[in-house]
Write a protein that holds these residues in place. Structure first.
Motif, short mmCIF file in Angstrom:
data_model
loop_
_atom_site.label_atom_id
_atom_site.label_comp_id
_atom_site.label_asym_id
_atom_site.label_seq_id
_atom_site.Cartn_x
_atom_site.Cartn_y
_atom_site.Cartn_z
N GLU A 127 160.35 59.70 19.06
CA GLU A 127 159.87 58.38 19.51
C GLU A 127 158.79 58.46 20.57
O GLU A 127 158.44 57.45 21.19
N VAL A 128 158.27 59.66 20.84
CA VAL A 128 157.25 59.80 21.89
C VAL A 128 156.06 60.59 21.35
O VAL A 128 156.12 61.23 20.30
N ALA A 129 154.98 60.53 22.13
CA ALA A 129 153.80 61.34 21.85
C ALA A 129 153.44 62.12 23.11
O ALA A 129 153.59 61.61 24.23
N TRP A 130 152.97 63.35 22.92
CA TRP A 130 152.50 64.16 24.03
C TRP A 130 150.99 64.26 23.92
O TRP A 130 150.44 64.58 22.85
N VAL A 131 150.30 64.02 25.02
CA VAL A 131 148.84 64.00 25.02
C VAL A 131 148.33 65.02 26.03
O VAL A 131 148.82 65.09 27.16
N TYR A 132 147.34 65.81 25.61
CA TYR A 132 146.67 66.75 26.50
C TYR A 132 145.29 67.04 25.93
O TYR A 132 144.95 66.58 24.83
N VAL A 162 149.83 71.34 30.08
CA VAL A 162 150.45 70.21 30.77
C VAL A 162 150.21 68.97 29.92
O VAL A 162 149.09 68.72 29.47
N VAL A 163 151.27 68.21 29.64
CA VAL A 163 151.15 67.05 28.76
C VAL A 163 151.59 65.78 29.47
O VAL A 163 152.38 65.82 30.42
N ARG A 164 151.07 64.66 28.95
CA ARG A 164 151.56 63.34 29.37
C ARG A 164 152.39 62.79 28.23
O ARG A 164 151.96 62.77 27.08
N GLU A 165 153.59 62.35 28.53
CA GLU A 165 154.51 61.81 27.52
C GLU A 165 154.41 60.30 27.52
O GLU A 165 154.61 59.65 28.55
N VAL A 166 154.10 59.71 26.35
CA VAL A 166 153.91 58.26 26.25
C VAL A 166 154.61 57.75 25.00
O VAL A 166 154.84 58.50 24.04
N PRO A 167 154.96 56.46 24.95
CA PRO A 167 155.52 55.88 23.73
C PRO A 167 154.50 55.94 22.59
O PRO A 167 153.29 56.04 22.82
N GLY A 206 144.46 59.23 26.90
CA GLY A 206 143.36 60.11 26.53
C GLY A 206 142.14 59.87 27.38
O GLY A 206 141.47 60.83 27.82
N LEU A 207 141.83 58.61 27.65
CA LEU A 207 140.69 58.27 28.51
C LEU A 207 140.89 58.82 29.92
O LEU A 207 139.96 59.34 30.55
N GLU A 208 142.11 58.70 30.44
CA GLU A 208 142.39 59.20 31.78
C GLU A 208 142.23 60.72 31.85
O GLU A 208 141.85 61.26 32.90
N LEU A 209 142.51 61.40 30.73
CA LEU A 209 142.46 62.87 30.75
C LEU A 209 141.06 63.42 30.48
O LEU A 209 140.81 64.60 30.73
N LEU A 210 140.16 62.59 29.96
CA LEU A 210 138.81 63.09 29.68
C LEU A 210 138.08 63.41 30.98
O LEU A 210 137.97 62.56 31.86
N PRO A 211 137.55 64.62 31.14
CA PRO A 211 136.77 64.94 32.34
C PRO A 211 135.51 64.08 32.43
O PRO A 211 134.98 63.61 31.40
N GLU A 212 135.00 63.89 33.65
CA GLU A 212 133.83 63.05 33.84
C GLU A 212 132.59 63.60 33.14
O GLU A 212 131.70 62.85 32.76
#
Length: 404
Positions: A150-155, A74-79, A89-95
């Motif tokens: 034009e986008v980046a996928w982050v996971y 599952v990825v987050r698509e961002v500019p 990336g910070l939001e996806l890092l587990p606690e």
């Protein structure tokens, strides 16, 4: 929600790569039918978009069974902006993260930075925000960033799921698998599917001299395997009349080997109807008397078609472990009366030659017996679980129930 799908082996196919990608694309679409997901092909990867959150677990379960997929996430698509990517990336890092690293890939080589430069820039921003250490080897969590157009996928590595690998079903033609009802042959079928072959299944039974449960088990087994390759075809072939003729006219010690020769002949006739290019068995060298080198050679000479034995060098422990991973083991160990147990010889031959078996069956009308078995065959089409109705999953106890 969006999932990014990667493949490995297909990427090595050179000029044929587009064909393999199209087959994989179709297999993914087939697997995700009914979920509402949209599937599209990009350079070196496949994107699955518009996955409803309520369907995510089911979508992931199905993708784990699509041959050709190396992994997905599952990825987050961002500019393409390092500050925005670092925030995601910070939001996806587990606690419970204790260390991290950033791994970047660029499909768009025209971007004004290299992958290592992107890794350092994004990683520095995450360090400033969290104080977490960067570990290039053995990091607790890896933040993946893939740049495309034009986008980046982050996971992250925590959300990446493995696929089965191999080649998509249909990329390597069609084979006919002799399905015994035991542990071995479903694993042999699965290994051929992983190499891109579509399997057509043939099960031989001795009903009414034995019970019919081996056929019921075979249907259940194909239901499991259909989740790996899509809609599957199962031939249920009566062998009792053939066995009766062998019992009456042939030497006892060769009886099991002659049964197996007829199974191959009948399977070869089905393969010709199905335009399949090879036969597949679950034989493992030395496992039983019929699977010595001499006997496998003598039995195989009954047909012209290529006979593949994917398990020939595996031991039983390896096969059992594979069957458990695939999902067929619990079905395979259910009790049954195998067709080869009907009129089984007391002392089966462990070494035979093709000439021995030719002489042993000289009194038989081989073409007529093959036709007789084929005329009695029943054919079932078995869809994957997500396309079956609740009634299809019932446990039939009699032939009439099974075949309706």
């Amino acid at each position: 929600m969006t999932l990014l799908v990667h493949y490995h082996e297909i990427g090595l196919k050179g000029k044929n790569r587009a064909r393999f990608e199209q087959i994989l694309l179709q297999r993914i679409r087939d697997a995700l039918a009914g979920t509402g997901a949209r599937v599209s092909r990009l350079t070196g990867r496949i994107l699955v978009r518009e996955v409803p959150e309520a369907q995510l677990e089911e979508v992931e379960r199905r993708l784990e069974r699509v041959f050709g997929i190396a992994y997905f996430a599952v990825v987050r698509e961002v500019p393409i902006d390092f500050d925005g990517i670092a925030r995601v990336g910070l939001e996806l890092l587990p606690e419970d993260t204790t260390s991290f690293r950033v791994s970047a890939k660029r499909a768009n080589k025209r971007l004004p930075f290299t992958s290592p430069e992107a890794e350092r820039a994004i990683g520095a921003r995450i360090v400033r925000a969290t104080g977490l250490p960067v570990r290039l080897k053995g990091a607790d969590v890896e933040v993946h960033v893939e740049f495309f157009e034009e986008v980046a996928w982050v996971y992250t590595s925590r959300t990446r799921r493995a696929g089965p690998g191999g080649l998509p079903v249909g990329a390597s033609g069609k084979v006919v698998v002799l399905l015994s009802g035991g542990i071995d042959s479903p694993v042999a079928a699965w290994r051929m599917m992983k190499r891109g072959a579509r399997a057509v299944f043939v099960h031989f039974h001795s009903y009414p001299h034995t019970d019919y449960y081996s056929a019921v088990k075979s249907k259940k087994t194909v239901e499991v395997l259909a989740d790996w390759q899509g809609e599957s075809k199962l031939y249920l072939v009566p062998l009792a009349k053939v066995q009766e003729e062998i019992f009456a006219r042939c030497p006892e010690r060769y009886r099991t080997l002659l049964y197996r020769r007829f199974m191959l002949r009948i399977a070869e006739a089905i393969a010709e109807q199905e335009d399949a290019k090879a036969l597949v068995t679950g034989d493992a060298l030395g496992q039983v008397a019929s699977q010595t080198l001499e006997n496998m050679h003598a039995v195989g000479r009954a047909v012209r078609m290529l006979v593949l034995r994917p398990l020939v060098g595996m031991d039983k422990t390896e096969v059992i472990e594979a069957a458990k991973r695939i999902g067929t083991y619990e079905i395979s160990i259910l009790p049954q009366q195998d067709c080869c147990s009907f009129l089984e010889p007391k002392r089966p031959a462990t070494r035979s030659t093709p000439e021995d078996l030719d002489r042993a069956e000289a009194a038989l009308d081989i073409p007529a017996l093959v036709r007789l078995a084929l005329e009695g065959a029943e054919v079932l089409r078995i869809p994957p679980s997500h396309l079956r109705s609740a009634a299809d999953g019932q446990d039939p106890e009699a032939p009439a129930k099974l075949l309706t």
